[in-house]
Design an enzyme around this catalytic site. Structure first.
Site, PDB file in Angstrom:
ATOM      1  N   GLU A   1       0.856  -1.196   0.000  1.00 28.98           N
ATOM      2  CA  GLU A   1       0.000   0.000   0.000  1.00 28.98           C
ATOM      3  C   GLU A   1       0.889   1.241   0.000  1.00 28.98           C
ATOM      4  OE1 GLU A   1      -2.719  -0.226   3.313  1.00 28.98           O
ATOM      5  OE2 GLU A   1      -3.477  -2.189   2.677  1.00 28.98           O
TER       6      GLU A   1
ATOM      7  N   THR B   1       1.981  -5.784  -9.606  1.00 31.19           N
ATOM      8  CA  THR B   1       2.360  -6.346 -10.906  1.00 31.19           C
ATOM      9  C   THR B   1       1.133  -6.980 -11.570  1.00 31.19           C
ATOM     10  OG1 THR B   1       4.574  -6.819 -10.081  1.00 31.19           O
ATOM     11  CG2 THR B   1       3.893  -8.008 -12.068  1.00 31.19           C
TER      12      THR B   1
ATOM     13  N   ILE C   1      31.759  -1.995 -20.437  1.00 33.63           N
ATOM     14  CA  ILE C   1      32.620  -2.634 -21.441  1.00 33.63           C
ATOM     15  C   ILE C   1      32.146  -2.293 -22.855  1.00 33.63           C
ATOM     16  CG2 ILE C   1      33.254  -4.922 -22.386  1.00 33.63           C
ATOM     17  CD1 ILE C   1      33.415  -5.876 -19.409  1.00 33.63           C
TER      18      ILE C   1
ATOM     19  N   GLY D   1      30.911   0.541 -23.709  1.00 28.89           N
ATOM     20  CA  GLY D   1      31.082   1.971 -23.967  1.00 28.89           C
ATOM     21  C   GLY D   1      29.773   2.621 -24.381  1.00 28.89           C
ATOM     22  N   GLY D   2      29.856   3.556 -25.321  1.00 31.08           N
ATOM     23  CA  GLY D   2      28.664   4.312 -25.757  1.00 31.08           C
ATOM     24  C   GLY D   2      27.565   3.406 -26.285  1.00 31.08           C
TER      25      GLY D   2
ATOM     26  N   GLU E   1       9.568  -7.820  -3.830  1.00 32.12           N
ATOM     27  CA  GLU E   1       9.507  -9.074  -3.073  1.00 32.12           C
ATOM     28  C   GLU E   1      10.599  -9.120  -1.987  1.00 32.12           C
ATOM     29  OE1 GLU E   1       8.486 -12.458  -5.434  1.00 32.12           O
ATOM     30  OE2 GLU E   1       7.420 -11.172  -6.860  1.00 32.12           O
TER      31      GLU E   1
ATOM     32  N   THR F   1      13.108  -5.923  -0.190  1.00 37.97           N
ATOM     33  CA  THR F   1      14.281  -5.140  -0.603  1.00 37.97           C
ATOM     34  C   THR F   1      15.558  -5.799  -0.064  1.00 37.97           C
ATOM     35  OG1 THR F   1      14.197  -3.814   1.407  1.00 37.97           O
ATOM     36  CG2 THR F   1      12.971  -2.963  -0.491  1.00 37.97           C
TER      37      THR F   1
HETATM   38  C1  LIG Z   1       7.650  -2.810 -10.289  1.00 40.09           C
HETATM   39  C2  LIG Z   1       7.157  -3.250  -8.949  1.00 40.09           C
HETATM   40  C3  LIG Z   1       6.328  -4.363  -8.851  1.00 40.09           C
HETATM   41  C4  LIG Z   1       5.794  -4.747  -7.620  1.00 40.09           C
HETATM   42  N1  LIG Z   1       4.904  -5.783  -7.567  1.00 40.09           N
HETATM   43  C5  LIG Z   1       4.203  -5.986  -6.417  1.00 40.09           C
HETATM   44  C6  LIG Z   1       3.095  -6.896  -6.395  1.00 40.09           C
HETATM   45  O1  LIG Z   1       2.787  -7.569  -7.393  1.00 40.09           O
HETATM   46  N2  LIG Z   1       2.369  -7.006  -5.256  1.00 40.09           N
HETATM   47  C7  LIG Z   1       2.676  -6.291  -4.130  1.00 40.09           C
HETATM   48  O2  LIG Z   1       1.960  -6.442  -3.135  1.00 40.09           O
HETATM   49  N3  LIG Z   1       3.732  -5.449  -4.116  1.00 40.09           N
HETATM   50  C8  LIG Z   1       4.496  -5.263  -5.233  1.00 40.09           C
HETATM   51  N4  LIG Z   1       5.540  -4.367  -5.249  1.00 40.09           N
HETATM   52  C9  LIG Z   1       5.860  -3.639  -4.018  1.00 40.09           C
HETATM   53  C10 LIG Z   1       7.235  -3.967  -3.461  1.00 40.09           C
HETATM   54  O3  LIG Z   1       7.212  -5.240  -2.869  1.00 40.09           O
HETATM   55  C11 LIG Z   1       7.616  -2.842  -2.488  1.00 40.09           C
HETATM   56  O4  LIG Z   1       7.907  -1.702  -3.282  1.00 40.09           O
HETATM   57  C12 LIG Z   1       8.794  -3.217  -1.629  1.00 40.09           C
HETATM   58  O5  LIG Z   1       8.442  -4.219  -0.713  1.00 40.09           O
HETATM   59  C13 LIG Z   1       9.335  -2.008  -0.858  1.00 40.09           C
HETATM   60  O6  LIG Z   1       8.322  -1.300  -0.217  1.00 40.09           O
HETATM   61  P1  LIG Z   1       8.217   0.305  -0.396  1.00 40.09           P
HETATM   62  O7  LIG Z   1       8.311   0.604  -1.839  1.00 40.09           O
HETATM   63  O8  LIG Z   1       7.025   0.757   0.343  1.00 40.09           O
HETATM   64  O9  LIG Z   1       9.521   0.872   0.274  1.00 40.09           O
HETATM   65  P2  LIG Z   1       9.688   1.180   1.849  1.00 40.09           P
HETATM   66  O10 LIG Z   1       9.220   0.028   2.634  1.00 40.09           O
HETATM   67  O11 LIG Z   1       9.092   2.510   2.127  1.00 40.09           O
HETATM   68  O12 LIG Z   1      11.256   1.287   1.968  1.00 40.09           O
HETATM   69  C14 LIG Z   1      11.997   2.410   1.502  1.00 40.09           C
HETATM   70  C15 LIG Z   1      13.464   2.133   1.757  1.00 40.09           C
HETATM   71  O13 LIG Z   1      13.714   1.987   3.167  1.00 40.09           O
HETATM   72  C16 LIG Z   1      14.285   0.738   3.442  1.00 40.09           C
HETATM   73  N5  LIG Z   1      13.802   0.280   4.728  1.00 40.09           N
HETATM   74  C17 LIG Z   1      12.514   0.152   5.135  1.00 40.09           C
HETATM   75  N6  LIG Z   1      12.450  -0.307   6.386  1.00 40.09           N
HETATM   76  C18 LIG Z   1      13.738  -0.497   6.779  1.00 40.09           C
HETATM   77  C19 LIG Z   1      14.356  -0.992   7.970  1.00 40.09           C
HETATM   78  N7  LIG Z   1      13.618  -1.392   9.014  1.00 40.09           N
HETATM   79  N8  LIG Z   1      15.691  -1.065   8.019  1.00 40.09           N
HETATM   80  C20 LIG Z   1      16.444  -0.666   6.956  1.00 40.09           C
HETATM   81  N9  LIG Z   1      15.922  -0.191   5.814  1.00 40.09           N
HETATM   82  C21 LIG Z   1      14.592  -0.109   5.731  1.00 40.09           C
HETATM   83  C22 LIG Z   1      13.842  -0.154   2.291  1.00 40.09           C
HETATM   84  O14 LIG Z   1      14.679  -1.291   2.144  1.00 40.09           O
HETATM   85  C23 LIG Z   1      13.919   0.810   1.139  1.00 40.09           C
HETATM   86  O15 LIG Z   1      15.270   0.925   0.740  1.00 40.09           O
HETATM   87  C24 LIG Z   1       6.146  -4.031  -6.446  1.00 40.09           C
HETATM   88  C25 LIG Z   1       7.038  -2.938  -6.542  1.00 40.09           C
HETATM   89  C26 LIG Z   1       7.526  -2.543  -7.764  1.00 40.09           C
HETATM   90  C27 LIG Z   1       8.445  -1.347  -7.822  1.00 40.09           C
END
Ligand SMILES: Cc1cc2nc3c(=O)[nH]c(=O)nc-3n(C[C@H](O)[C@H](O)[C@H](O)COP(=O)(O)OP(=O)(O)OC[C@H]3O[C@@H](n4cnc5c(N)ncnc54)[C@H](O)[C@@H]3O)c2cc1C
Length: 390
Positions: free
Chosen positions: A130, A161, A338, A340-341, A364, A366
């Site tokens: 969300e 997705t 590797i 280049g342009g 899935e 980070t």
């Molecule tokens: C192209 C794409 C497809 C996706 N597909 C799906 C899908 O099909 N279904 C679905 O439900 N979701 C989906 N997602 C969501 C995805 O799983 C989330 O974007 C991801 O889990 C990260 O959540 P966020 O974007 O809210 O980042 P945040 O949770 O806000 O995190 C922001 C940054 O802070 C870091 N961070 C957060 N908490 C901590 C902590 N405690 N310690 C250290 N670092 C922290 C994170 O690692 C990140 O670098 C998709 C995302 C993208 C971009």
């Protein structure tokens, strides 16, 4: 210790490779042309046609049980096949698949959602993220309140997705705020688009894009609860677990193909009267890439093997996802350097991979979430140093 593939694993892998080489790779130049013209690289009916051709070839439902017409392959073999798929940048995947948690459906739901999804007649998406809850998935707010025999959903999901194309969504909603999502307060619902949710395309740096889903008083009958009420968070974690070895397996295929291109370029591109590959600067990039690729390959296969052994795969899968995602980003970056342009142009797939694989460190789970899991396992003593050999 035996690092060799079994005869069966090798045969299935080679057949998949053959299919990708003969049927998918030839579409690559047209795909790049279309994308340069801001058109979809592969239309849904083209993907479907390829999948049906693969079905005739014997490839249908890698993870799908045989009773649903699938191959029900072990995780190691699936991992090998995802690597083969990754070798082509055409966004192909074999058909006959459904989200792993749809197999938790009851018989009626299986007829309505699972079987048509496997057959490619219906398209699903999975929605937990969300605007206010991504990594912190337990913080979801989209609510479901009971009303008569129905549940009424309100809230928003984002980055989903396939959310623009899906006929139905598997939605994780809060059903008991007091308990909290992680402690039995979230439930999974199977929600047809016809029930009233809207989707909106999100532009990203990659080709294609996810969607946000909006739920305004969307009424869902009780019979559309997937699994048990209160089981939503566990189902979500089960869904996410699958990608933790398939995503990096795909990454290995990309990295292998990209590295092959870099080796070829390093031997054919001349500067100052000799191939650029004669320079140590280039050689080191090749050497580091090959070493990291090999390390990723074994981490991922070990994670998949853990699944096949019926052991808890979470620790191994988190390491595989973390390392595999980082590896492919580093390798593609070096391959671009590797070239280049030319690496920076849209004539070659390298810049496309560069944009695509950045996502692998985000979705899935980070990088940071994988590190959190790995460190937590160590600190709490859930895992022993030395892996399964300990
Ligand atoms: C192209 C794409 C497809 C996706 N597909 C799906 C899908 O099909 N279904 C679905 O439900 N979701 C989906 N997602 C969501 C995805 O799983 C989330 O974007 C991801 O889990 C990260 O959540 P966020 O974007 O809210 O980042 P945040 O949770 O806000 O995190 C922001 C940054 O802070 C870091 N961070 C957060 N908490 C901590 C902590 N405690 N310690 C250290 N670092 C922290 C994170 O690692 C990140 O670098 C998709 C995302 C993208 C971009």
């Amino acid at each position: 210790m035996d690092f060799a593939l079994s005869d069966t694993e090798r045969a299935v892998r080679d057949t998949a490779r053959d299919f990708i080489t003969r049927e998918v790779v030839p579409l690559e130049q047209e795909l790049l042309r279309r994308e340069r013209a801001h058109r979809p690289g592969l239309e849904p009916d083209e993907l479907r046609e390829l999948q049906l051709r693969a079905r005739a070839f014997g490839f249908w439902g890698l993870a799908t049980p045989e009773e649903y017409g699938g191959m029900d392959l072990p995780a190691v073999t699936q991992s090998l096949i995802w690597t083969e798929i990754g070798r082509s940048f055409v966004p192909f995947r074999f058909g006959g698949e459904a989200d792993n948690i749809l197999f938790r459906a009851n018989d009626e739901q299986k007829r309505e959602f699972l079987v048509p999804t496997i057959e490619g007649e219906r398209r699903s998406c999975f929605a937990i993220t969300e605007p206010g809850a991504g990594s912190d998935a337990a913080n979801i707010r989209l609510s479901a309140r009971p009303d008569g025999g129905d549940w009424v959903l309100n809230g928003e999901k984002t980055f989903i997705t396939g959310g623009n194309e899906a006929d139905f969504a598997i939605v994780i909603a809060v059903t008991d705020r007091e308990k909290g999502a992680r402690n039995g307060g979230a439930t999974a619902f199977l929600v047809d688009r016809a029930m009233g949710w809207r989707s909106e395309f999100i532009q990203t740096m990659g080709e294609g894009g996810p969607a946000s889903l909006v739920f305004d008083d969307v009424r869902v009958p009780r019979r559309n609860i997937l699994g048990e009420p209160g089981q939503g968070f566990d189902l979500a974690m089960e869904w996410i677990g699958k990608g933790r070895y398939t995503i990096p397996s795909h990454a290995v295929g990309i990295a292998e193909r990209a590295l092959r291109m870099a080796i070829d370029h390093a031997t054919t591109r001349h500067t100052f009267g000799r191939p650029i590959g004669d320079n140590q600067a280039i050689q080191w990039m090749l050497a580091d890439s090959e070493t990291e690729l090999e390390a990723a390959r074994w981490l991922i296969l070990r994670a998949a093997w853990t699944v096949d052994q019926g052991m808890d795969p979470r620790h191994a899968s988190s390491m595989a996802k973390l390392y595999g995602a980082g590896m492919v980003n580093r390798v593609v970056d070096r391959v671009l350097q590797i070239h280049g342009g030319m690496g920076y142009t849209r004539e070659l797939p390298v810049e496309r991979w560069y944009r695509q694989v950045r996502l692998y460190r985000i979705f899935e789970g980070t990088d940071e979430m994988q590190r959190l899991i790995i460190a937590r396992d160590l600190l709490r003593g859930y895992t022993r140093l030395g892996g399964h050999l300990a």
